[in-house]
Write an enzyme that holds these catalytic residues in place. Structure first.
Site, PDB file in Angstrom:
ATOM      1  N   HIS A  98       0.829  -1.201   0.000  1.00  0.00           N
ATOM      2  CA  HIS A  98       0.000   0.000   0.000  1.00  0.00           C
ATOM      3  C   HIS A  98       0.864   1.251   0.000  1.00  0.00           C
ATOM      4  O   HIS A  98       1.836   1.345   0.744  1.00  0.00           O
ATOM      5  CB  HIS A  98      -0.913   0.027   1.227  1.00  0.00           C
ATOM      6  CG  HIS A  98      -2.088  -0.897   1.126  1.00  0.00           C
ATOM      7  ND1 HIS A  98      -3.154  -0.850   1.993  1.00  0.00           N
ATOM      8  CD2 HIS A  98      -2.370  -1.882   0.245  1.00  0.00           C
ATOM      9  CE1 HIS A  98      -4.041  -1.770   1.653  1.00  0.00           C
ATOM     10  NE2 HIS A  98      -3.579  -2.408   0.593  1.00  0.00           N
ATOM     11  N   TYR A 116      -9.981   5.174   7.145  1.00  0.00           N
ATOM     12  CA  TYR A 116     -10.167   5.577   8.537  1.00  0.00           C
ATOM     13  C   TYR A 116     -11.284   6.616   8.553  1.00  0.00           C
ATOM     14  O   TYR A 116     -11.137   7.681   7.959  1.00  0.00           O
ATOM     15  CB  TYR A 116      -8.894   6.201   9.111  1.00  0.00           C
ATOM     16  CG  TYR A 116      -7.751   5.234   9.333  1.00  0.00           C
ATOM     17  CD1 TYR A 116      -7.499   4.723  10.609  1.00  0.00           C
ATOM     18  CD2 TYR A 116      -6.909   4.850   8.293  1.00  0.00           C
ATOM     19  CE1 TYR A 116      -6.440   3.864  10.839  1.00  0.00           C
ATOM     20  CE2 TYR A 116      -5.852   3.985   8.508  1.00  0.00           C
ATOM     21  CZ  TYR A 116      -5.626   3.491   9.787  1.00  0.00           C
ATOM     22  OH  TYR A 116      -4.570   2.636   9.997  1.00  0.00           O
ATOM     23  N   PRO A 144      -4.544   0.318  18.291  1.00  0.00           N
ATOM     24  CA  PRO A 144      -4.253  -0.139  16.932  1.00  0.00           C
ATOM     25  C   PRO A 144      -4.445   0.929  15.859  1.00  0.00           C
ATOM     26  O   PRO A 144      -4.123   0.677  14.691  1.00  0.00           O
ATOM     27  CB  PRO A 144      -5.240  -1.291  16.735  1.00  0.00           C
ATOM     28  CG  PRO A 144      -6.365  -0.998  17.680  1.00  0.00           C
ATOM     29  CD  PRO A 144      -5.735  -0.328  18.859  1.00  0.00           C
ATOM     30  N   TYR A 181       3.386   7.058   9.909  1.00  0.00           N
ATOM     31  CA  TYR A 181       2.593   5.866   9.562  1.00  0.00           C
ATOM     32  C   TYR A 181       3.475   4.788   8.949  1.00  0.00           C
ATOM     33  O   TYR A 181       3.331   3.608   9.269  1.00  0.00           O
ATOM     34  CB  TYR A 181       1.478   6.254   8.610  1.00  0.00           C
ATOM     35  CG  TYR A 181       0.386   5.224   8.475  1.00  0.00           C
ATOM     36  CD1 TYR A 181      -0.723   5.256   9.309  1.00  0.00           C
ATOM     37  CD2 TYR A 181       0.453   4.214   7.514  1.00  0.00           C
ATOM     38  CE1 TYR A 181      -1.737   4.298   9.198  1.00  0.00           C
ATOM     39  CE2 TYR A 181      -0.542   3.271   7.399  1.00  0.00           C
ATOM     40  CZ  TYR A 181      -1.639   3.307   8.241  1.00  0.00           C
ATOM     41  OH  TYR A 181      -2.633   2.358   8.125  1.00  0.00           O
TER      42      TYR A 181
END
Length: 389
Positions: free
Chosen positions: A72, A200, A292, A384
């Site tokens: 990704h 998200y 998470p 990230y």
């Protein structure tokens, strides 16, 4: 029995550490209180930073990951009924890989088995002893017989509820914790993902996350109260609630089906300091837990294993204790940055009971800033994909 490094816990942290040590020619034994099947039955997240992938490659456990993992280059943030893509690759030159933690554990188990290394499963009543001396040891019970394992060092990789941290005198350890007032209800289903990248979603009804395990298996989450029970969430209720928290395009594309796993996980941030106690070292969830939202738990376990393996390598090859002396400080520096990022992502995306209308508008302002500021988006991307080891 004697070994150089006794590793408590056969999760990703312990198994990766064991393989790294084996590669460096350092004897080690892994003790695990459960069966291998039980360990593999624990469903966990599965987003890997490039640094974690590189470590798995280093120990010869990355072949299936590269064949089956999903690469990704971005994620999507949804709020106000719209989705906004955050490019991870453009500002960092890095990607992330979707590959389940269960699969990582299986690959490491197989690599350890192929190398002929000793793993003792169903080791009951494991107890680290004398780790504050030069002669640490571990006692455990196997098949009703008490055994003793002598070693040079102990690596506590046995998770948040493990015996390693619990064996430390309370006066010698300091803990920091934030328990979040909600949980994640997650389901696994044999359905194609709603999007090829993670979504998200910040919504007035609560947070939602759309992720996947493969092109045919999806993992979805919705924020729920801590006192909810799985039995209160039949599949139809879950799918209806998820649709409500997605933008219209995603809701229309959502493919539903029977859940093959369903659970509720509480969210917390937790750090124990230091991560070294004499000749015992903590790694992974034994030392720290993150929500998470930032996808950092497994990756922090990997970086801990890397730092600790390097420290032991320096001790045996160079006869230097500098690495083991610096381990705790070095690992905690990266841990706290990941804790901060996970807290920030969690705070920005979830509905908090006490935030009210003001807090909700602050969240939307933060999201709007992130998706419209190149610098803010780059900062999110940098964290990230993972800060350097």
């Amino acid at each position: 029995m004697r070994t150089k490094i006794a590793i408590i816990g056969a999760g990703p942290a312990g198994l990766l550490l064991g393989q790294l040590l084996h590669r460096y020619g350092i004897d080690n034994v892994v003790l695990e209180r459960h069966t291998g099947e039980y360990v593999l039955g624990r469903i966990r997240a599965g987003l890997l930073e490039e640094g974690t992938v590189a470590l798995l490659d280093e120990v010869g456990a990355g072949e299936r990951l590269h064949r089956e993992g999903l690469l990704h280059e971005g994620i999507e943030l949804a709020f106000g009924g719209e989705r906004h893509r955050i490019d991870l690759y453009e500002p960092t030159g890095k990607t992330v890989t979707i590959y389940g933690q269960t699969e990582v554990t299986l690959d490491l188990m197989n690599a350890r088995r192929a190398a002929g290394l000793t793993s003792i499963y169903e080791a009951e009543h494991v107890k680290p002893i004398d780790f504050d001396t030069d002669h640490p040891r571990i006692t455990y019970v196997k098949d009703g017989v008490t055994h003793e394992l002598e070693c040079d060092f102990i690596a506590g990789c046995d998770g948040y509820h493990g015996v390693s941290r619990a064996s430390v005198k309370p006066s010698a350890i300091e803990t920091y914790e934030r328990v979040y007032p909600f949980g994640w209800l997650g389901i696994l289903s044999e359905t194609p993902p709603v999007s090829h990248e993670l979504i998200y979603s910040n919504h007035a009804r609560g947070f939602a996350l759309c992720t996947m395990r493969s092109t045919k298996r999806s993992r979805y989450y919705v924020q729920c109260p801590l006192d909810d029970h799985v039995e209160e969430w039949p599949d139809d209720r879950f799918w209806d609630e998820l649709r409500r928290r997605l933008d219209q395009e995603a809701a229309d594309k959502l493919v539903t089906g029977p859940s093959i796993e369903k659970s509720i996980a509480p969210l917390r941030s937790f750090v124990a300091e230091p991560m070294r106690f004499g000749r015992m070292f903590l790694a992974g969830d034994a030392a720290h837990i993150v929500p998470p939202t930032g996808a950092k738990g497994l990756n922090l376990a990997a970086s801990d294993a890397h730092y600790l393996a390097q420290a032991f390598r320096e001790f045996y090859d160079e006869k230097s204790s500098a690495g083991i002396d610096a381990y705790s400080t070095r690992a905690l520096s990266r841990v706290w940055k990941a804790v901060r990022f996970s807290w920030w992502m969690t705070s920005m995306l979830h509905k908090f009971p006490d935030n009210g209308a003001f807090g909700a508008r602050i969240q939307l302002a933060e999201l709007d800033y992130v998706v419209n500021s190149k610098a803010a988006a780059a900062s999110l991307a940098e964290n990230y994909v993972g800060l350097p080891f």
